[in-house]
Design a protein around this motif. Sequence first.
Motif, mmCIF file in Angstrom:
data_model
loop_
_atom_site.group_PDB
_atom_site.id
_atom_site.type_symbol
_atom_site.label_atom_id
_atom_site.label_comp_id
_atom_site.label_asym_id
_atom_site.label_seq_id
_atom_site.Cartn_x
_atom_site.Cartn_y
_atom_site.Cartn_z
ATOM 1 N N ALA A 143 7.191 -0.275 9.096
ATOM 2 C CA ALA A 143 5.946 -0.637 8.784
ATOM 3 C C ALA A 143 4.501 -0.489 9.441
ATOM 4 O O ALA A 143 3.395 -0.059 9.025
ATOM 5 N N GLN A 144 4.330 -1.155 10.855
ATOM 6 C CA GLN A 144 3.452 -1.434 10.995
ATOM 7 C C GLN A 144 2.626 -0.649 12.087
ATOM 8 O O GLN A 144 1.924 -0.068 12.047
ATOM 9 N N GLY A 145 3.552 0.799 12.568
ATOM 10 C CA GLY A 145 3.292 1.617 12.806
ATOM 11 C C GLY A 145 3.074 2.247 11.966
ATOM 12 O O GLY A 145 1.667 3.521 12.150
ATOM 13 N N ILE A 146 3.533 2.424 10.537
ATOM 14 C CA ILE A 146 2.777 3.451 9.410
ATOM 15 C C ILE A 146 1.365 2.634 9.553
ATOM 16 O O ILE A 146 0.346 3.958 8.680
ATOM 17 N N VAL A 147 1.022 2.078 9.095
ATOM 18 C CA VAL A 147 -0.412 1.150 9.028
ATOM 19 C C VAL A 147 -0.689 1.319 9.798
ATOM 20 O O VAL A 147 -2.001 2.090 9.470
ATOM 21 N N SER A 148 -0.427 1.765 11.454
ATOM 22 C CA SER A 148 -1.744 2.199 12.829
ATOM 23 C C SER A 148 -1.712 3.734 12.191
ATOM 24 O O SER A 148 -2.678 4.326 12.681
ATOM 25 N N LEU A 149 -0.864 4.624 11.756
ATOM 26 C CA LEU A 149 -1.011 6.192 11.103
ATOM 27 C C LEU A 149 -1.730 5.996 10.020
ATOM 28 O O LEU A 149 -3.296 7.230 10.177
ATOM 29 N N MET A 150 -1.930 4.979 9.643
ATOM 30 C CA MET A 150 -3.097 5.566 8.433
ATOM 31 C C MET A 150 -4.124 5.022 8.961
ATOM 32 O O MET A 150 -5.875 5.882 8.078
ATOM 33 N N GLU A 151 -4.572 4.667 9.604
ATOM 34 C CA GLU A 151 -6.213 3.596 10.580
ATOM 35 C C GLU A 151 -6.831 4.680 10.994
ATOM 36 O O GLU A 151 -7.487 5.323 11.228
ATOM 37 N N THR A 152 -5.031 6.424 11.385
ATOM 38 C CA THR A 152 -6.172 8.084 11.918
ATOM 39 C C THR A 152 -6.682 8.590 11.257
ATOM 40 O O THR A 152 -7.339 9.662 12.106
ATOM 41 N N ALA B 200 -4.640 -0.471 5.527
ATOM 42 C CA ALA B 200 -3.869 -0.573 4.859
ATOM 43 C C ALA B 200 -3.800 -2.021 4.973
ATOM 44 O O ALA B 200 -3.690 -2.816 6.002
ATOM 45 N N ARG B 201 -2.782 -2.782 4.168
ATOM 46 C CA ARG B 201 -2.074 -4.260 4.314
ATOM 47 C C ARG B 201 -0.650 -4.094 4.018
ATOM 48 O O ARG B 201 -0.597 -3.728 3.409
ATOM 49 N N LEU B 202 -0.225 -5.084 4.973
ATOM 50 C CA LEU B 202 1.352 -5.635 4.913
ATOM 51 C C LEU B 202 1.396 -6.584 3.901
ATOM 52 O O LEU B 202 0.992 -7.342 4.844
ATOM 53 N N ASN B 203 2.340 -6.714 3.318
ATOM 54 C CA ASN B 203 3.219 -7.492 2.639
ATOM 55 C C ASN B 203 4.744 -7.584 2.872
ATOM 56 O O ASN B 203 5.601 -6.514 2.480
ATOM 57 N N PHE C 263 -9.607 1.830 -4.241
ATOM 58 C CA PHE C 263 -10.241 3.400 -4.452
ATOM 59 C C PHE C 263 -10.567 4.795 -3.601
ATOM 60 O O PHE C 263 -9.847 5.565 -3.455
ATOM 61 N N GLU C 264 -11.385 4.240 -2.855
ATOM 62 C CA GLU C 264 -11.518 5.184 -1.597
ATOM 63 C C GLU C 264 -10.466 5.110 -0.505
ATOM 64 O O GLU C 264 -10.758 6.752 0.461
ATOM 65 N N ASP C 265 -9.885 4.214 -0.162
ATOM 66 C CA ASP C 265 -8.591 4.720 0.951
ATOM 67 C C ASP C 265 -7.450 5.608 0.026
ATOM 68 O O ASP C 265 -7.084 5.887 0.700
ATOM 69 N N ILE C 266 -7.450 5.131 -1.349
ATOM 70 C CA ILE C 266 -6.048 5.528 -2.166
ATOM 71 C C ILE C 266 -6.623 7.574 -2.068
ATOM 72 O O ILE C 266 -5.839 8.391 -1.463
ATOM 73 N N VAL C 267 -7.995 8.403 -2.865
ATOM 74 C CA VAL C 267 -7.883 9.265 -2.332
ATOM 75 C C VAL C 267 -8.163 9.866 -0.750
ATOM 76 O O VAL C 267 -7.883 10.943 -0.344
ATOM 77 N N ARG C 268 -8.621 8.595 -0.026
ATOM 78 C CA ARG C 268 -8.234 9.372 1.520
ATOM 79 C C ARG C 268 -7.306 9.575 1.779
ATOM 80 O O ARG C 268 -7.038 10.631 2.891
ATOM 81 N N LEU C 269 -6.100 8.634 1.822
ATOM 82 C CA LEU C 269 -4.673 8.984 2.226
ATOM 83 C C LEU C 269 -4.312 10.448 1.830
ATOM 84 O O LEU C 269 -3.703 11.050 1.451
ATOM 85 N N LEU C 270 -3.908 10.504 0.298
ATOM 86 C CA LEU C 270 -4.037 11.319 -1.050
ATOM 87 C C LEU C 270 -4.275 12.773 0.159
ATOM 88 O O LEU C 270 -3.412 14.008 -0.343
#
Length: 322
Positions: A160-169, A174-177, A190-197
């Motif tokens: 999970a932490q690794g995927i969060v780090s990949l999203m940062e690239t 992202a947040r982790l729960n 909204f901006e993060d969702i569009v950027r990830l898509l």
Amino acid sequence: MSFTAEVKDELSRQEGTCDMCPFAELAALIRVSGSLSFSGQGRYAIRISTETGAVARTVVKYTHKLLDLDTSLTVRHSVLHKTRNYLIEIPDQPELADDLVTLGILVPGQGLAQGLPDHLLTRQCCRNAFLRGAFMAGGFIADPRGDFHLEIAVTGEDLAQGIVSLMETVGVAARLNRRRGAFAIYLKSFEDIVRLLEAMGAQRSAHAVEAVRRMKSVKNDVNRRVNAEIANSNRSSDAAVQQLALIDEAEELIGLRHLPPAIREFCRVRRAYPELPLSALGQQCTPPASKSALYHRLLRLEALVKEARGDAPDETDEKSRL
């Protein structure tokens, strides 16, 4: 079809930029939605379960194309929930153990990998492919006509932490729960969702989310303007009611015919047009008067009524006489 299924269907049709992208995507698909069983030295089997046909097709396609492994696909139906569930089984076969090492699922001499398969993620295109596989395997995105919400459910904190780090690239925060023994990686922006898509290759879905955002923005702007109009109208109505009451009192205490001509004119047009604000009411005077002029006539009328009541004049009344 839900919006999540539409996004996953679009992602399943994306091709990697380099030769290693499919390996990264398949590694994520198996890590997030698969389970590994061990039956002896070097003997493994994999079971992958998904409710999305596009995900099942992608797993089978890459397993055959990249690894040339035997697989079986079973489609199960839930009578209670009226949904399909796809079970993909990769039985024990001679090449499987080496393939699991290639995918970064097994680490020689250490067993199951905990974090990311770094050797598959040296390029940004491969990191995007891993994110694509992770979302297809365990992702959910709400219909943007409601709330903006995207999440990926995984087991294992290191993954999970690794995927969060990949999203940062790709510029996504992202947040982790922790949730019921698993981990939810989620986005609310909204901006993060569009950027990830866009990073994962779901351009059409990203445009759909942007279109909904624009529509929401227009609706919110219209609602704000309507609410402001209603508030202004209510204030004008309340003020007009108070002015009419003042005029009635002036007629009773003084008599309208005894008022100065300008104030008498104000009383006449206010009674004739009780719904108009002062700015529009002035256009009904003869000759037309400004809002400021009518306001001063109103202040003078208030002072005359107070004087007729026998009230002591205040500072405002004194100024209105000037």
